[in-house]
Scaffold this motif. Structure first.
Motif, mmCIF file in Angstrom:
data_model
loop_
_atom_site.group_PDB
_atom_site.id
_atom_site.type_symbol
_atom_site.label_atom_id
_atom_site.label_comp_id
_atom_site.label_asym_id
_atom_site.label_seq_id
_atom_site.Cartn_x
_atom_site.Cartn_y
_atom_site.Cartn_z
ATOM 1 N N ALA A 242 -13.674 -18.315 -32.536
ATOM 2 C CA ALA A 242 -12.714 -17.234 -32.314
ATOM 3 C C ALA A 242 -11.293 -17.763 -32.257
ATOM 4 O O ALA A 242 -10.344 -17.058 -32.608
ATOM 5 N N LYS A 254 -9.636 -15.920 -22.993
ATOM 6 C CA LYS A 254 -10.200 -15.421 -24.244
ATOM 7 C C LYS A 254 -11.706 -15.235 -24.131
ATOM 8 O O LYS A 254 -12.259 -14.244 -24.618
ATOM 9 N N LEU A 258 -13.753 -11.646 -24.692
ATOM 10 C CA LEU A 258 -14.834 -11.461 -25.670
ATOM 11 C C LEU A 258 -16.130 -11.043 -24.988
ATOM 12 O O LEU A 258 -16.899 -10.236 -25.515
ATOM 13 N N ALA A 265 -19.727 -15.137 -25.781
ATOM 14 C CA ALA A 265 -18.653 -16.124 -25.969
ATOM 15 C C ALA A 265 -18.785 -17.276 -24.980
ATOM 16 O O ALA A 265 -19.325 -17.128 -23.879
ATOM 17 N N TYR A 280 -17.423 -17.016 -30.624
ATOM 18 C CA TYR A 280 -18.029 -15.722 -30.344
ATOM 19 C C TYR A 280 -19.481 -15.896 -29.912
ATOM 20 O O TYR A 280 -19.942 -15.264 -28.971
ATOM 21 N N ILE A 296 -18.191 -9.902 -37.829
ATOM 22 C CA ILE A 296 -17.008 -10.128 -36.985
ATOM 23 C C ILE A 296 -15.734 -10.069 -37.817
ATOM 24 O O ILE A 296 -14.717 -9.495 -37.395
ATOM 25 N N LYS A 297 -15.751 -10.642 -39.018
ATOM 26 C CA LYS A 297 -14.576 -10.593 -39.895
ATOM 27 C C LYS A 297 -14.229 -9.150 -40.271
ATOM 28 O O LYS A 297 -13.044 -8.782 -40.377
ATOM 29 N N HIS A 300 -13.681 -7.211 -36.298
ATOM 30 C CA HIS A 300 -12.919 -7.688 -35.137
ATOM 31 C C HIS A 300 -11.839 -8.712 -35.461
ATOM 32 O O HIS A 300 -10.692 -8.575 -35.022
ATOM 33 N N ASN A 301 -12.174 -9.736 -36.247
ATOM 34 C CA ASN A 301 -11.211 -10.842 -36.435
ATOM 35 C C ASN A 301 -11.382 -11.420 -37.838
ATOM 36 O O ASN A 301 -12.375 -12.094 -38.132
ATOM 37 N N ALA A 304 -11.799 -15.415 -38.101
ATOM 38 C CA ALA A 304 -12.951 -16.147 -37.563
ATOM 39 C C ALA A 304 -13.578 -17.008 -38.653
ATOM 40 O O ALA A 304 -13.556 -16.658 -39.838
#
Length: 312
Positions: A242, A254, A258, A265, A280, A296-297, A300-301, A304
């Motif tokens: 992450a 962080k 998460l 996490a 994560y 996740i990509k 959320h992010n 990552a």
């Protein structure tokens, strides 16, 4: 596919295991040795090295994977190629590839692969069960050598002495022997009496102790209920990263953020740049990790990425 597991299996039986289009892991026998300063003894072993020039497929690794996974040979070759492609992409990004029981791989400034072998395993089957140990320094005595030197300088000569016959000495010797035998018999009888006394006293003490134990009653009122805790320890060598933080407090924050969102996490340590890495989640299966990474990509992010590393 755990490529390092198959390579590790073959290193026990072969001195060269080639990973097609990547390089070869080589072993050579090293004899047992003694460290003169620490007085440590090291068993014989197979020293491990890596040669990036040997990349031609000799069929050894692919055949072994095909046999273990029950797949055709060509499928095994394609699996190796896909794994090698992933490893090379991570190396280009500056990551260290940690191969369990083999060693670490990293690209140097010239674009070549540097290999640091693992020292936790010995691939020499002849040395199975042998381990390193240390011994105290041995100081050898030189008394015998000193005596031999004195004998060389001063030779000793023994001359028998003639004595007159003295009959009364014979009777004195007989009397001394009789007294010795009598004293030994009395001493043995006395020791026997003491042993019998000790045994009787011990038996009586044991009987009293048994009686006390039988009379005792232990009552525990309102016993506490048994508590069962289930702790799930994250495992796996595939980690969805992450972010990495210079300040550890920021990495802790962080992780909590998460976890509040439902991710498993955690922190996985400090990388070679001194940054605290937060992931994560961790996975044992690569395909499962890639699937989670894509999710996740997308949700959320976008930044990552997947890290392949064995975490103790």
């Amino acid at each position: 596919m755990q490529l390092e597991t198959y390579i590790s299996d073959l290193l026990y039986r072969y001195d060269c295991v080639i990973v097609p289009q990547f390089g070869a892991f080589l072993t050579h026998r090293v004899s047992a040795k003694v460290h003169e300063t620490t007085h440590s003894f090291y068993p014989p072993k197979k020293a491990l090295s890596f040669n990036e020039q040997l990349q031609t497929n000799d069929g050894l690794l692919a055949n072994y994977i095909a046999e273990i996974e029950k797949v055709p040979y060509q499928v095994a070759v394609e699996k190796i190629a896909k794994q090698v492609k992933a490893i090379k992409s991570y190396l280009i990004e500056g990551e260290t590839i940690a191969l369990n029981n083999i060693g670490d791989l990293i690209l140097n400034t010239e674009g070549n692969i540097n290999f640091e072998p693992s020292h936790h395993i010995n691939y020499l089957t002849d040395a199975f069960g042998l381990s390193q140990f240390s011994s105290v320094n041995i100081t050898r005595e030189v008394h015998k050598e000193t005596v031999e030197e004195l004998e060389d300088v001063i030779p000793l000569t023994i001359t028998p002495e003639k004595r007159k016959s003295r009959p009364y000495l014979k009777y004195a010797a007989i009397a001394l022997i009789a007294l010795t035998i009598g004293g030994f018999g009395a001493s043995k009888f006395y020791a026997g009496q003491i042993e019998n006394h000790n045994q009787l006293a011990q038996e009586e003490a044991n009987e009293q102790l048994d009686a006390k134990v039988q009379e005792a009653t232990f009552v525990i009122e309102n016993p506490l209920p048994a508590a069962t805790l289930t702790v799930e320890k994250p495992t796996g060598n595939y980690h969805i990263v992450a972010g990495a933080f210079r300040v550890e407090a920021n990495s802790d924050k962080k992780v909590q953020q998460l976890r509040d969102l439902g991710f498993k996490a955690r922190k996985i340590g400090v990388n070679r740049y001194g940054l605290h890495e937060v992931v994560y989640s961790s996975h044992t299966d690569r395909l499962e990790a890639l699937k989670a990474l894509r999710t996740i990509k997308r949700t959320h992010n976008r930044d990552a990425w997947l890290l392949v590393k064995a975490i103790d």
